[in-house]
Write a protein that holds these residues in place. Structure first.
Motif, PDB file in Angstrom:
ATOM      1  N   ALA A  84       0.849  -1.187   0.000  1.00  0.00           N
ATOM      2  CA  ALA A  84       0.000   0.000   0.000  1.00  0.00           C
ATOM      3  C   ALA A  84       0.883   1.235   0.000  1.00  0.00           C
ATOM      4  O   ALA A  84       1.767   1.378   0.860  1.00  0.00           O
ATOM      5  N   LEU A  85       0.668   2.118  -0.978  1.00  0.00           N
ATOM      6  CA  LEU A  85       1.438   3.349  -1.093  1.00  0.00           C
ATOM      7  C   LEU A  85       0.481   4.528  -1.045  1.00  0.00           C
ATOM      8  O   LEU A  85      -0.550   4.527  -1.728  1.00  0.00           O
ATOM      9  N   GLY A  86       0.809   5.528  -0.239  1.00  0.00           N
ATOM     10  CA  GLY A  86      -0.064   6.688  -0.141  1.00  0.00           C
ATOM     11  C   GLY A  86       0.536   7.749   0.757  1.00  0.00           C
ATOM     12  O   GLY A  86       1.717   7.691   1.110  1.00  0.00           O
ATOM     13  N   TYR A  87      -0.306   8.727   1.134  1.00  0.00           N
ATOM     14  CA  TYR A  87       0.152   9.877   1.903  1.00  0.00           C
ATOM     15  C   TYR A  87      -0.649  10.086   3.185  1.00  0.00           C
ATOM     16  O   TYR A  87      -1.268  11.130   3.382  1.00  0.00           O
ATOM     17  N   PRO A  88      -0.660   9.108   4.085  1.00  0.00           N
ATOM     18  CA  PRO A  88      -1.321   9.354   5.378  1.00  0.00           C
ATOM     19  C   PRO A  88      -0.537  10.407   6.158  1.00  0.00           C
ATOM     20  O   PRO A  88       0.702  10.387   6.186  1.00  0.00           O
ATOM     21  N   GLY A  89      -1.276  11.356   6.751  1.00  0.00           N
ATOM     22  CA  GLY A  89      -0.589  12.398   7.506  1.00  0.00           C
ATOM     23  C   GLY A  89       0.267  13.292   6.632  1.00  0.00           C
ATOM     24  O   GLY A  89       1.207  13.927   7.131  1.00  0.00           O
ATOM     25  N   THR A  90      -0.013  13.331   5.337  1.00  0.00           N
ATOM     26  CA  THR A  90       0.681  14.135   4.310  1.00  0.00           C
ATOM     27  C   THR A  90       2.116  13.674   4.044  1.00  0.00           C
ATOM     28  O   THR A  90       2.865  14.353   3.347  1.00  0.00           O
ATOM     29  N   LYS A  91       2.504  12.530   4.585  1.00  0.00           N
ATOM     30  CA  LYS A  91       3.845  11.999   4.338  1.00  0.00           C
ATOM     31  C   LYS A  91       3.750  10.702   3.547  1.00  0.00           C
ATOM     32  O   LYS A  91       2.920   9.846   3.830  1.00  0.00           O
ATOM     33  N   PHE A  92       4.632  10.545   2.557  1.00  0.00           N
ATOM     34  CA  PHE A  92       4.619   9.335   1.740  1.00  0.00           C
ATOM     35  C   PHE A  92       5.030   8.134   2.574  1.00  0.00           C
ATOM     36  O   PHE A  92       6.068   8.143   3.244  1.00  0.00           O
ATOM     37  N   THR A  93       4.208   7.098   2.545  1.00  0.00           N
ATOM     38  CA  THR A  93       4.526   5.862   3.261  1.00  0.00           C
ATOM     39  C   THR A  93       4.215   4.665   2.377  1.00  0.00           C
ATOM     40  O   THR A  93       3.416   4.749   1.440  1.00  0.00           O
ATOM     41  N   LEU A  94       4.856   3.559   2.684  1.00  0.00           N
ATOM     42  CA  LEU A  94       4.562   2.304   2.001  1.00  0.00           C
ATOM     43  C   LEU A  94       4.602   1.183   3.030  1.00  0.00           C
ATOM     44  O   LEU A  94       5.346   1.232   4.001  1.00  0.00           O
ATOM     45  N   SER A  95       3.758   0.203   2.823  1.00  0.00           N
ATOM     46  CA  SER A  95       3.685  -0.913   3.767  1.00  0.00           C
ATOM     47  C   SER A  95       3.403  -2.197   3.007  1.00  0.00           C
ATOM     48  O   SER A  95       2.801  -2.183   1.929  1.00  0.00           O
ATOM     49  N   GLU A  96       3.835  -3.309   3.573  1.00  0.00           N
ATOM     50  CA  GLU A  96       3.659  -4.612   2.945  1.00  0.00           C
ATOM     51  C   GLU A  96       2.638  -5.424   3.716  1.00  0.00           C
ATOM     52  O   GLU A  96       2.521  -5.322   4.937  1.00  0.00           O
ATOM     53  N   GLY A  97       1.875  -6.244   2.992  1.00  0.00           N
ATOM     54  CA  GLY A  97       0.904  -7.115   3.633  1.00  0.00           C
ATOM     55  C   GLY A  97       0.481  -8.221   2.697  1.00  0.00           C
ATOM     56  O   GLY A  97       1.190  -8.528   1.728  1.00  0.00           O
ATOM     57  N   ASN A  98      -0.652  -8.807   2.988  1.00  0.00           N
ATOM     58  CA  ASN A  98      -1.175  -9.908   2.173  1.00  0.00           C
ATOM     59  C   ASN A  98      -2.662  -9.721   1.920  1.00  0.00           C
ATOM     60  O   ASN A  98      -3.365  -9.099   2.715  1.00  0.00           O
ATOM     61  N   VAL A  99      -3.120 -10.275   0.816  1.00  0.00           N
ATOM     62  CA  VAL A  99      -4.550 -10.286   0.527  1.00  0.00           C
ATOM     63  C   VAL A  99      -5.230 -11.234   1.520  1.00  0.00           C
ATOM     64  O   VAL A  99      -4.798 -12.376   1.695  1.00  0.00           O
ATOM     65  N   LEU A 100      -6.277 -10.748   2.159  1.00  0.00           N
ATOM     66  CA  LEU A 100      -7.013 -11.567   3.122  1.00  0.00           C
ATOM     67  C   LEU A 100      -8.266 -12.180   2.510  1.00  0.00           C
ATOM     68  O   LEU A 100      -8.644 -13.301   2.850  1.00  0.00           O
ATOM     69  N   ALA A 101      -8.904 -11.433   1.613  1.00  0.00           N
ATOM     70  CA  ALA A 101     -10.150 -11.922   1.002  1.00  0.00           C
ATOM     71  C   ALA A 101     -10.511 -11.054  -0.192  1.00  0.00           C
ATOM     72  O   ALA A 101     -10.044  -9.915  -0.320  1.00  0.00           O
ATOM     73  N   ILE A 102     -11.330 -11.610  -1.070  1.00  0.00           N
ATOM     74  CA  ILE A 102     -11.898 -10.876  -2.201  1.00  0.00           C
ATOM     75  C   ILE A 102     -13.406 -10.895  -2.026  1.00  0.00           C
ATOM     76  O   ILE A 102     -14.021 -11.965  -1.967  1.00  0.00           O
ATOM     77  N   ASN A 103     -13.997  -9.717  -1.918  1.00  0.00           N
ATOM     78  CA  ASN A 103     -15.447  -9.616  -1.739  1.00  0.00           C
ATOM     79  C   ASN A 103     -16.019  -8.739  -2.844  1.00  0.00           C
ATOM     80  O   ASN A 103     -15.937  -7.507  -2.781  1.00  0.00           O
ATOM     81  N   GLY A 104     -16.571  -9.373  -3.870  1.00  0.00           N
ATOM     82  CA  GLY A 104     -17.086  -8.612  -5.000  1.00  0.00           C
ATOM     83  C   GLY A 104     -15.964  -7.846  -5.672  1.00  0.00           C
ATOM     84  O   GLY A 104     -14.974  -8.432  -6.121  1.00  0.00           O
ATOM     85  N   ASN A 105     -16.072  -6.520  -5.707  1.00  0.00           N
ATOM     86  CA  ASN A 105     -15.045  -5.673  -6.317  1.00  0.00           C
ATOM     87  C   ASN A 105     -14.048  -5.140  -5.300  1.00  0.00           C
ATOM     88  O   ASN A 105     -13.236  -4.267  -5.624  1.00  0.00           O
ATOM     89  N   ASN A 106     -14.110  -5.645  -4.079  1.00  0.00           N
ATOM     90  CA  ASN A 106     -13.240  -5.153  -3.014  1.00  0.00           C
ATOM     91  C   ASN A 106     -12.170  -6.170  -2.633  1.00  0.00           C
ATOM     92  O   ASN A 106     -12.425  -7.372  -2.585  1.00  0.00           O
ATOM     93  N   ILE A 107     -10.989  -5.654  -2.354  1.00  0.00           N
ATOM     94  CA  ILE A 107      -9.868  -6.471  -1.888  1.00  0.00           C
ATOM     95  C   ILE A 107      -9.635  -6.147  -0.417  1.00  0.00           C
ATOM     96  O   ILE A 107      -9.373  -4.992  -0.069  1.00  0.00           O
ATOM     97  N   THR A 108      -9.740  -7.145   0.430  1.00  0.00           N
ATOM     98  CA  THR A 108      -9.422  -6.963   1.848  1.00  0.00           C
ATOM     99  C   THR A 108      -7.990  -7.411   2.077  1.00  0.00           C
ATOM    100  O   THR A 108      -7.596  -8.500   1.663  1.00  0.00           O
ATOM    101  N   HIS A 109      -7.187  -6.558   2.711  1.00  0.00           N
ATOM    102  CA  HIS A 109      -5.766  -6.862   2.924  1.00  0.00           C
ATOM    103  C   HIS A 109      -5.318  -6.311   4.270  1.00  0.00           C
ATOM    104  O   HIS A 109      -6.067  -5.595   4.949  1.00  0.00           O
ATOM    105  N   ASP A 110      -4.082  -6.646   4.671  1.00  0.00           N
ATOM    106  CA  ASP A 110      -3.584  -6.174   5.960  1.00  0.00           C
ATOM    107  C   ASP A 110      -2.339  -5.302   5.842  1.00  0.00           C
ATOM    108  O   ASP A 110      -1.616  -5.114   6.830  1.00  0.00           O
ATOM    109  N   ALA A 111      -2.086  -4.746   4.643  1.00  0.00           N
ATOM    110  CA  ALA A 111      -1.011  -3.758   4.519  1.00  0.00           C
ATOM    111  C   ALA A 111      -1.470  -2.487   5.226  1.00  0.00           C
ATOM    112  O   ALA A 111      -2.580  -2.000   4.987  1.00  0.00           O
ATOM    113  N   ALA A 112      -0.633  -1.963   6.102  1.00  0.00           N
ATOM    114  CA  ALA A 112      -1.040  -0.850   6.965  1.00  0.00           C
ATOM    115  C   ALA A 112      -1.356   0.422   6.178  1.00  0.00           C
ATOM    116  O   ALA A 112      -0.616   0.797   5.261  1.00  0.00           O
TER     117      ALA A 112
END
Length: 273
Positions: free
Chosen positions: A196-224
Motif C-alpha cells: 500500500a502506497l499513499g500519503y497518510p498524515g501528508t507523508k509518503f509511506t509504504l507498507s507490505e501485507g497480504n490479501v485476506l479476502a476478495i469480496n465482489g469488487n473489493n480487496i481486503t488486505h492487511d497492509a497498513a
C-alpha cells in the motif's frame, strides 16, 4: 480423449509440502477402499477420491498438483503430463517501491479561499490522475492540489473530473503526458503479497501485507494504511496496481481497496466516446 491421471502418494515428495494418507473406513469407490489424502494438513479435494490399489495410495495428479499450488500441463501428442511448480512471489525492493511512488501523489482539498478541507492520495495511470470520489465530493467549490513528490504540482477543480463513479468511489482527471502505473485487472488471490502506497498524515509511506479476502469488487488486505491513504494504490509483487485504497479498520487491521478493473472499465468508456 479425456484421460484420468493417477499418481502414487510417493510422488508428492517431488514437490514442496507435507502430505500423508490416512486409511480409514471412508467407503468404497468402484470396489476400492477410499483413502483420504492431506497436503500441509488440508484434505485434497478431488472428483475421483484417493484409492488404495494393490497396496499403494493413488490420487489424480491434477488434484495433488493444485493442492501444492502447482499446475499440470498435458501434451496430447506425446501423451506426457508435466507438473509445473508455481513461481514464488518476489518481494519488491525499497528502491522499486520508491520509484513506483513517484506516480503517487498527495492530494490537498481546498475551498476557493485556499483553506484546506482535507487530505488524501491519488495516482497516475494511462494519462489519468485517479483518486477517491469521497475526497473531493464535499462543497461545490472544492479544488484539489496534487504534489507528486517530484516537483510536479497539479491543480484541478472538481468540475474538471473526466469520470466520476460515486458507487465505486472513483474520480479521475485527464493528465496528458504522464503514462503512470500499469493496472492489473485480474483478481488477486488470498495470500498474495501486496503493498500500500499513499500519503497518510501528508507523508509518503509504504507498507507490505497480504490479501485476506476478495469480496465482489473489493480487496481486503492487511497492509497498513491510515487517514490520508485513501486514493493511494495497492500494488502487486510485479509492481502493478491491483486496487485503489478506500479505507480500512485500524482496530482489526483489515483494510479495503477497490479492484483496478473498475478503474480500467471507466477509462475504456472514455476511449469509446
Amino acid at each position: 480423449m479425456k484421460k484420468k491421471l493417477l499418481i502414487g502418494i510417493f510422488a508428492l515428495m517431488l514437490m514442496s509440502g507435507t502430505a500423508y494418507a490416512a486409511s480409514a473406513i471412508n467407503g468404497l469407490y468402484k470396489g476400492r477402499e477410499i483413502v483420504k489424502v492431506k497436503v500441509n494438513g488440508k484434505e485434497v479435494q478431488s472428483k475421483v477420491p484417493g484409492q488404495l490399489i494393490n497396496g499403494t495410495t493413488m490420487l489424480p495428479l491434477r488434484a495433488v498438483a493444485e493442492a501444492l499450488g502447482a499446475q499440470v500441463n498435458w501434451d496430447d501428442s506425446k501423451q506426457i503430463a508435466s507438473i509445473v511448480p508455481a513461481k514464488p512471489a518476489q518481494e519488491l525492493t525499497l528502491a522499486q517501491l520508491n520509484k513506483i511512488g513517484k506516480d503517487v501523489g498527495l492530494v490537498r482539498v481546498v475551498d476557493m479561499q485556499g483553506r484546506q478541507a482535507g487530505t488524501g492520495s491519488a495516482f497516475i495511470t494511462q494519462e489519468y490522475l485517479v483518486t477517491n470520489w469521497h475526497l473531493i465530493e464535499d462543497g461545490a467549490t472544492s479544488r484539489i492540489h496534487v504534489d507528486l513528490g517530484r516537483m510536479v504540482y497539479l491543480y484541478f477543480d472538481k468540475s474538471e473530473a473526466v469520470f466520476i463513479n460515486k458507487k465505486a468511489d472513483l474520480a479521475a482527471f485527464k493528465l496528458p503526458g504522464f503514462t503512470g502505473l500499469k493496472l492489473n485487472t485480474n483478481k488477486p488471490k488470498k495470500g498474495d503479497i501486496v503493498y500500500a502506497l499513499g500519503y497518510p498524515g501528508t507523508k509518503f509511506t509504504l507498507s507490505e501485507g497480504n490479501v485476506l479476502a476478495i469480496n465482489g469488487n473489493n480487496i481486503t488486505h492487511d497492509a497498513a494504511i491510515d487517514h490520508g491513504s485513501s486514493g493511494g494504490v495497492l500494488i502487486d509483487s510485479s509492481g502493478n496496481v491491483i486496487g485503489i485504497t478506500d479505507g480500512g479498520d485500524s482496530a482489526t487491521g483489515r483494510n479495503n481497496a477497490i479492484q483496478a478493473k473498475l478503474i480500467q472499465d471507466e477509462i475504456n468508456k472514455l476511449k469509446e466516446e
